[in-house]
Design an enzyme around this catalytic site. Structure first.
Site, PDB file in Angstrom:
ATOM      1  N   VAL A 116     -57.325 -57.684 -78.807  1.00 23.38           N
ATOM      2  CA  VAL A 116     -58.074 -57.372 -77.595  1.00 23.38           C
ATOM      3  C   VAL A 116     -58.934 -58.539 -77.129  1.00 23.38           C
ATOM      4  CG1 VAL A 116     -58.093 -54.891 -78.035  1.00 23.38           C
ATOM      5  CG2 VAL A 116     -59.997 -56.292 -78.858  1.00 23.38           C
TER       6      VAL A 116
ATOM      7  N   ASN B  10     -60.777 -48.111 -78.332  1.00 22.40           N
ATOM      8  CA  ASN B  10     -61.417 -47.806 -79.607  1.00 22.40           C
ATOM      9  C   ASN B  10     -61.668 -49.023 -80.488  1.00 22.40           C
ATOM     10  OD1 ASN B  10     -62.043 -45.996 -82.048  1.00 22.40           O
ATOM     11  ND2 ASN B  10     -60.202 -47.095 -82.732  1.00 22.40           N
TER      12      ASN B  10
ATOM     13  N   SER C  70     -71.298 -45.678 -80.226  1.00 23.81           N
ATOM     14  CA  SER C  70     -71.740 -45.270 -81.550  1.00 23.81           C
ATOM     15  C   SER C  70     -73.154 -44.722 -81.410  1.00 23.81           C
ATOM     16  CB  SER C  70     -71.747 -46.480 -82.497  1.00 23.81           C
ATOM     17  OG  SER C  70     -72.543 -46.260 -83.641  1.00 23.81           O
TER      18      SER C  70
ATOM     19  N   TYR D 243     -73.794 -55.261 -83.828  1.00 18.99           N
ATOM     20  CA  TYR D 243     -73.128 -53.984 -83.557  1.00 18.99           C
ATOM     21  C   TYR D 243     -73.947 -53.155 -82.568  1.00 18.99           C
ATOM     22  CZ  TYR D 243     -70.404 -49.770 -84.507  1.00 18.99           C
ATOM     23  OH  TYR D 243     -69.589 -48.663 -84.388  1.00 18.99           O
TER      24      TYR D 243
END
Length: 246
Positions: free
Chosen positions: A61, A87, A139, A152
């Site tokens: 990706v 995802n 998330s 993250y």
């Protein structure tokens, strides 16, 4: 008749963990799925039980050309693309002051730039679908800070805002965009967390239901956002986390 009967979905990062559970749920609801992931080893075996309704295409990706080839493969194989389930993602933990620049760049390039590439490549196909859906993956840490997870957390927060913006931009094209934000799930990175009892014991009391979620529970939420039942939900971040207090 399944909720995704006759639809063609592209799922990135769909050969293992939560992505595989979503792929399985999409197939169970009648979709045909093209799964894109970097790692080719074992990918066909992971999808073998889906009887050809889910096929693998090696994809990075981070590379726009690779993502365009993924969408073209889905259209050639199954006649179009109706759903993008973006995802693919990764984490490189460590305190921000000491995190290697290469690790930071890898997380940004996969979690954020990778999503951007997927959306750009998918939009022409989704527009022709007349019933296009984009489901992005955030998330619980997209809205909650966690020490040692700067890359993250930052990228998932960006995923949520990016999703809200493109929901406004793409609505006139007939494309509905939403974001899925799981909490602690007993798949992939979550399973590793659960195995570390010293760490999990600090997080478990924060979950009102007192347990991790299952991959199936997250996958069912993805089906809802990808199907007709969620047709009037647009620009939403759907938290599926068992009542997570932070």
């Amino acid at each position: 008749m399944g909720a995704l009967e006759g639809r063609v979905a592209v799922v990135t990062g769909g050969t293992k963990g939560l992505g595989l559970k979503i792929t399985e749920a999409f197939v169970a609801e009648g979709a045909r799925v093209v799964v894109g992931a970097r790692g080719g080893a074992g990918a066909d075996g992971a999808l073998a039980h889906l009887d050809g309704r889910a096929v693998f295409r090696q994809t990075d990706v981070r590379d726009p050309a690779s993502v365009r080839a993924l969408m073209e493969a889905a259209a050639d194989r199954f006649g179009g693309v109706d759903v993008l389930m973006a995802n693919a993602g990764l984490s490189r933990p460590g305190p921000a002051a000491g995190l290697a620049g290469a690790d930071w760049a890898q997380v940004v390039d996969t979690n954020l730039n990778g999503l951007f590439h997927c959306v750009q490549a998918a939009v022409p196909y989704l527009e022709r679908s007349g019933n296009g859906r984009i489901v992005t993956m955030s998330s619980a840490l997209g809205s909650r800070p966690a020490p040692g997870a700067s890359a993250y957390c930052a990228t998932k927060a960006a995923v949520e805002m990016f999703s809200k913006v493109i929901a406004l931009e793409l609505a006139p094209k007939g494309i509905v965009v939403n974001c899925l934000a799981p909490g602690f799930v007993d798949e992939g990175m979550g399973r590793l967390l659960k195995q570390n009892q010293a760490v999990w014991s600090t997080y478990a009391p924060k979950v009102a239901l007192g347990r991790m979620g299952t991959g199936r529970e997250i996958a069912e939420a993805a089906v809802y956002l990808a199907g007709d039942a969620g047709a009037y939900v647009n620009g939403h971040v759907l938290e599926v986390n068992g009542g997570l207090a932070w």
